[in-house]
Design a protein around this motif. Structure first.
Motif, PDB file in Angstrom:
ATOM      1  N   ASP A  25       5.394   7.465  -2.965  1.00 52.72           N
ATOM      2  CA  ASP A  25       5.363   8.042  -4.319  1.00 52.72           C
ATOM      3  C   ASP A  25       4.430   7.383  -5.337  1.00 52.72           C
ATOM      4  N   GLU A  26       3.396   6.678  -4.885  1.00 55.96           N
ATOM      5  CA  GLU A  26       2.484   6.103  -5.873  1.00 55.96           C
ATOM      6  C   GLU A  26       1.759   7.182  -6.651  1.00 55.96           C
ATOM      7  N   GLU A  27       1.521   8.313  -5.991  1.00 58.45           N
ATOM      8  CA  GLU A  27       0.733   9.383  -6.629  1.00 58.45           C
ATOM      9  C   GLU A  27       1.518  10.143  -7.696  1.00 58.45           C
ATOM     10  N   TYR A  28       2.808   9.879  -7.799  1.00 59.86           N
ATOM     11  CA  TYR A  28       3.578  10.606  -8.810  1.00 59.86           C
ATOM     12  C   TYR A  28       4.239   9.640  -9.800  1.00 59.86           C
TER      13      TYR A  28
ATOM     14  N   ILE B 147      -9.470   7.255   1.695  1.00 60.68           N
ATOM     15  CA  ILE B 147      -9.735   6.194   0.705  1.00 60.68           C
ATOM     16  C   ILE B 147      -8.510   5.958  -0.177  1.00 60.68           C
ATOM     17  N   ASP B 148      -7.664   6.956  -0.333  1.00 61.56           N
ATOM     18  CA  ASP B 148      -6.503   6.839  -1.235  1.00 61.56           C
ATOM     19  C   ASP B 148      -5.213   7.153  -0.484  1.00 61.56           C
ATOM     20  N   MET B 149      -4.620   6.112   0.209  1.00 62.70           N
ATOM     21  CA  MET B 149      -5.242   4.845   0.508  1.00 62.70           C
ATOM     22  C   MET B 149      -4.903   4.358   1.914  1.00 62.70           C
ATOM     23  N   LYS B 150      -4.989   5.283   2.867  1.00 56.49           N
ATOM     24  CA  LYS B 150      -4.650   4.891   4.239  1.00 56.49           C
ATOM     25  C   LYS B 150      -5.666   3.906   4.808  1.00 56.49           C
TER      26      LYS B 150
ATOM     27  N   GLY C  66      -3.649  -2.817  -1.644  1.00 54.01           N
ATOM     28  CA  GLY C  66      -4.878  -2.512  -0.902  1.00 54.01           C
ATOM     29  C   GLY C  66      -5.632  -1.269  -1.332  1.00 54.01           C
ATOM     30  N   GLU C  67      -5.471  -0.826  -2.572  1.00 49.68           N
ATOM     31  CA  GLU C  67      -6.232   0.334  -3.060  1.00 49.68           C
ATOM     32  C   GLU C  67      -7.723   0.001  -3.016  1.00 49.68           C
ATOM     33  N   PRO C  68      -8.575   1.028  -3.004  1.00 47.74           N
ATOM     34  CA  PRO C  68     -10.015   0.757  -2.910  1.00 47.74           C
ATOM     35  C   PRO C  68     -10.552  -0.078  -4.072  1.00 47.74           C
TER      36      PRO C  68
ATOM     37  N   GLY D   6       0.839  -1.199   0.000  1.00 51.64           N
ATOM     38  CA  GLY D   6       0.000   0.000   0.000  1.00 51.64           C
ATOM     39  C   GLY D   6       0.867   1.238   0.000  1.00 51.64           C
ATOM     40  N   HIS D   7       0.368   2.312  -0.617  1.00 55.24           N
ATOM     41  CA  HIS D   7       1.197   3.525  -0.646  1.00 55.24           C
ATOM     42  C   HIS D   7       0.836   4.457   0.506  1.00 55.24           C
ATOM     43  N   THR D   8       1.858   5.151   0.989  1.00 56.76           N
ATOM     44  CA  THR D   8       1.688   6.024   2.150  1.00 56.76           C
ATOM     45  C   THR D   8       1.521   7.488   1.750  1.00 56.76           C
TER      46      THR D   8
END
Ligand code: ZN
Length: 389
Positions: free
Chosen positions: A146-149, A112-115, A169-171, A82-84
């Motif tokens: 860094d998943e968002e970039y 939700i994205d994604m804690k 574990g993304e939604p 999962g990304h932090t």
């Protein structure tokens, strides 16, 4: 419904703590805090469970936390990923870092994205430890940056991680996302001849030439929309950025267009190359003054994990046991980190909670689905890795 050992209150508490930690991606928002604090928090949380911990500095100031619960060596290994990082929150209309619960929903940036999904995975690991279970295969939990970039976290992780399967574990609304689209960025440059605006005999207008490309892109998009994939929907293309021109009274020497082509499972970047090669050649045949080049500047492949893979079958079984229903397969239109894992030959699916407002002004996760996702992952771990009796 089942003998789950998921600590429900503990999970909600953990999620609140994770949301309180500002972990906005500094590649998206300059000066943002990044993942250091959250990586350290998760590391000490996992350490208290007795896992072997590693914090990797992936790039300057950017961290992955990896926890390993070692099995006896007789079973298959599983990774929960999962990304932090989160996107920015300046435009949010709720308090981004102060988690609040209302009607079973927990609000905050990253919920939700994604804690929420990360909490589900961490809680599943805790449930395994709390139950005193000895696993046969290794269980790896990776909290990546860094998943968002640019996904440097999972990229870095997969250089050294060898597992048999993975869950990101993304939604996914407690369904199994086993395929998604890829994309290719294409840069096209038309060449003109820059002369005084009055010299029509010698000038070549690179911008108008690009108009032909734009028309063909619109036609290509129409054709692509007729392609079919049962879970992801059709392929598509759109123009994203355009620049060109020197000054009003001058023929433009060049025009540069950047377009994005979304690929469905089964397509490759080769298909995109062929499309542009054919397109530009065809225009040139009809217009000798047309002179253009194209380049694929970046691409990410689509993902298509077979429905018959062990990880899919195991999650289905675990959901039936934990929640009493059989999840369906879904597809994603966006590209996800799962594909980096799948590209290494490791079946990876997305399985996580429900909620809304990723990257939006109001973001929440449905708390019950965080608990449910944790339970399903708990049973999936036991079944997939095997339990020492
Ligand atoms: Zn995400």
């Amino acid at each position: 419904m089942s003998n789950s050992k998921v600590d429900e209150d503990g999970a909600i508490q953990l999620l609140k703590e994770l949301i309180k930690i500002d972990s906005v991606n500094p590649s998206l928002v300059s000066g943002a805090k990044g993942e250091k604090e959250i990586a350290e928090y998760i590391a000490s949380w996992l350490k208290s469970l007795g896992l072997k911990i590693r914090i990797d500095e992936v790039a300057k100031g950017r961290y992955n936390t990896v926890g390993i619960l070692e099995g006896t060596g007789e079973g298959k290994s599983l990774m929960l990923n999962g990304h932090t990082d989160t996107v920015g929150y300046d435009y949010m209309t709720i308090d981004p870092l102060k988690p609040t619960i209302k009607d079973g929903k927990l609000y905050g940036r990253g919920s939700i994205d994604m804690k929420g999904g990360l909490t589900a995975s961490l809680s599943a690991v805790k449930a395994i430890v709390d139950s005193g279970t000895t696993l046969k295969g290794d269980l790896i939990v990776a909290a990546v940056c860094d998943e968002e970039y640019a996904s440097i976290g999972t990229e870095h992780l997969m250089k050294t991680t060898h597992v048999d399967s993975a869950i990101v574990g993304e939604p996914s609304d407690l369904q199994i996302l086993r395929c998604h689209k890829g994309f290719a960025w294409v840069k096209i440059e038309t060449k003109g001849i820059a002369v005084h605006g009055s010299l029509w005999q010698s000038g070549v207008d690179a911008i108008t030439k690009m108009g032909k490309v734009l028309n063909d892109i619109a036609e290509l998009d129409k054709k692509l929309k007729k392609t079919y994939h049962e879970l992801t929907g059709p392929a598509s293309i759109h123009s994203s950025l355009i620049e060109g021109g020197l000054e009003l009274s001058t023929y433009p020497d060049k025009c540069i267009l950047q377009a994005e082509r979304r690929l469905i499972p089964g397509e490759t970047v080769k298909d995109v190359e062929n499309e542009f090669k054919t397109m530009l050649e065809k225009i040139k045949q009809l217009d000798p003054k047309f002179n253009a080049e194209y380049e694929i500047t970046f691409h990410r492949n689509p993902m298509d994990v077979p429905a018959t893979s062990e990880i899919c079958k195991t999650i289905i079984k675990a959901s039936e046991k934990a929640l009493g229903f059989k999840p369906i397969f879904i597809g994603g239109s966006a590209w996800l980190d799962t594909q980096i894992i799948w590209e290494k030959g490791i079946p990876a699916v997305v399985y996580g909670p429900s909620g809304d407002g990723a990257h939006a002004a109001v973001e929440y996760v449905d708390l019950q689905t965080v608990i449910d996702a944790a339970k399903v992952q708990e049973f999936t771990i036991k079944e997939f890795c095997g339990v020492q009796s």
